[in-house]
Design a protein around this motif. Structure first.
Motif, PDB file in Angstrom:
ATOM      1  N   ALA A 183      13.301  -2.028  -0.848  1.00 22.01           N
ATOM      2  CA  ALA A 183      12.847  -3.265  -0.698  1.00 22.01           C
ATOM      3  C   ALA A 183      13.433  -4.123   0.575  1.00 22.01           C
ATOM      4  O   ALA A 183      12.978  -4.548   1.385  1.00 22.01           O
ATOM      5  CB  ALA A 183      12.948  -4.244  -1.817  1.00 22.01           C
ATOM      6  N   PRO A 184      14.974  -3.902   0.673  1.00 23.04           N
ATOM      7  CA  PRO A 184      15.464  -4.644   2.021  1.00 23.04           C
ATOM      8  C   PRO A 184      15.009  -3.966   3.162  1.00 23.04           C
ATOM      9  O   PRO A 184      14.712  -4.451   4.273  1.00 23.04           O
ATOM     10  CB  PRO A 184      16.885  -4.257   1.672  1.00 23.04           C
ATOM     11  CG  PRO A 184      17.173  -4.153   0.141  1.00 23.04           C
ATOM     12  CD  PRO A 184      15.857  -3.472  -0.246  1.00 23.04           C
ATOM     13  N   PHE A 185      14.688  -2.471   3.074  1.00 27.03           N
ATOM     14  CA  PHE A 185      14.318  -1.798   4.261  1.00 27.03           C
ATOM     15  C   PHE A 185      12.794  -2.299   4.647  1.00 27.03           C
ATOM     16  O   PHE A 185      12.416  -2.328   5.912  1.00 27.03           O
ATOM     17  CB  PHE A 185      14.479  -0.277   4.282  1.00 27.03           C
ATOM     18  CG  PHE A 185      16.051   0.106   4.152  1.00 27.03           C
ATOM     19  CD1 PHE A 185      16.666  -0.109   5.324  1.00 27.03           C
ATOM     20  CD2 PHE A 185      16.437   0.486   3.004  1.00 27.03           C
ATOM     21  CE1 PHE A 185      17.990   0.433   5.302  1.00 27.03           C
ATOM     22  CE2 PHE A 185      17.656   0.720   2.890  1.00 27.03           C
ATOM     23  CZ  PHE A 185      18.821   0.711   3.908  1.00 27.03           C
ATOM     24  N   VAL A 186      12.085  -2.317   3.770  1.00 27.43           N
ATOM     25  CA  VAL A 186      10.699  -2.817   3.974  1.00 27.43           C
ATOM     26  C   VAL A 186      10.495  -4.152   4.649  1.00 27.43           C
ATOM     27  O   VAL A 186       9.809  -4.531   5.588  1.00 27.43           O
ATOM     28  CB  VAL A 186       9.930  -2.938   2.504  1.00 27.43           C
ATOM     29  CG1 VAL A 186       8.507  -3.273   2.620  1.00 27.43           C
ATOM     30  CG2 VAL A 186       9.826  -1.178   1.788  1.00 27.43           C
ATOM     31  N   GLY A 187      11.589  -5.061   3.931  1.00 28.25           N
ATOM     32  CA  GLY A 187      11.620  -6.521   4.474  1.00 28.25           C
ATOM     33  C   GLY A 187      12.076  -6.403   5.885  1.00 28.25           C
ATOM     34  O   GLY A 187      11.731  -7.078   6.779  1.00 28.25           O
TER      35      GLY A 187
END
Length: 260
Positions: free
Chosen positions: A160-164
């Motif tokens: 999720a952090p990398f998608v964000g």
């Protein structure tokens, strides 16, 4: 005539000087008076919208898993605790076989193996080894069932952090595109791209942080339930060993009703 032309020229220059700031202000982009989260989402680029929608779905999945697994693990822990405590006080397999509340795949596996090995009960080590093999497969299957959904939390927490961050990069790219198109660094030009970039970052963190915390919590709970299951297996094995030593394992094996 010369005086009149000079006056007219001066008046025209003055009028243009007064009007130019107003025209420039009218032509410049206007900073929104109120910029809410909903407006930032609606004004975002479609790529950033897709990123935030996916992160929102991941967050919903996280809390769905949390509600379901919390009840499942609590129920399993209570069941194995009660079973462990009861088996610890039992004298043999025959004393616990008739109690419906003591139904357990481990107990059934032990009795089934005793029935199948009824003509070789003198080989106590072999019987115990085969029962231990059955127990290991049951414990492995139980562990797989307990961790269903929990691994999803690990995936969400890790990605999720990398998608964000991808949404953040895309929003900043849009801000630079706006600067290139307008040929100005006016705040109203870069604000929409920066706003959607920061919003994508925030949504990524909102999806990732609870997933990581809940995953760590469930990892401890699963380890606790597996330890309880190991205690149940040890207690069942003690009953088997006790019956084999007394020569009563054959009587317990004959009580087994296996559904064909």
């Amino acid at each position: 005539m010369r005086v009149s032309f000079a006056k007219l020229t001066a008046a025209t220059v003055l009028a243009l000087g007064v009007a130019s700031p107003a025209l420039a202000q009218a032509a410049a982009p206007v900073v929104p008076a109120k910029l809410s989260v909903a407006e930032m989402f609606l004004n975002a680029d479609w790529v950033v919208k897709v990123v935030m929608a996916g992160l929102g779905a991941a967050s919903v999945a996280t809390w769905t898993v949390f509600g379901a697994k919390r009840r499942e693990l609590a129920r399993a822990a209570a069941q194995y605790t009660a079973l462990r405590d009861t088996l610890a006080q039992a004298r043999g397999l025959e004393t616990v076989r008739g109690h419906a509340e003591l139904a357990s795949p481990l107990l059934d596996a032990a009795l089934t193996e005793l029935r199948l090995s009824s003509d070789a009960l003198h080989d106590t080590d072999g019987v115990k080894e085969r029962i231990a093999t059955r127990f290991s497969r049951i414990e492995a299957e139980t562990a797989r069932n307990l961790t269903k959904g929990v691994n999803l939390l690990a995936t969400i927490g890790a990605t999720a952090p990398f998608v964000g961050l991808f949404g953040t990069v895309w929003g900043i790219m849009n801000a630079f595109v706006g600067i290139a198109e307008k040929q100005t660094t006016n705040l109203a030009v870069v604000a929409p791209g920066i706003a959607e970039a920061l919003l994508a970052t925030a949504v990524g963190l909102i999806a990732a942080i609870p997933a990581v915390v809940i995953y760590n919590h469930f990892s401890r709970k699963v380890a606790h339930v597996r330890a309880l299951l190991g205690d149940v297996a040890a207690n069942v094995m003690n009953l088997v060993s006790r019956d084999l030593s007394r020569g009563a394992a054959g009587n317990a094996a004959r009580l087994v009703q296996v559904a064909e």
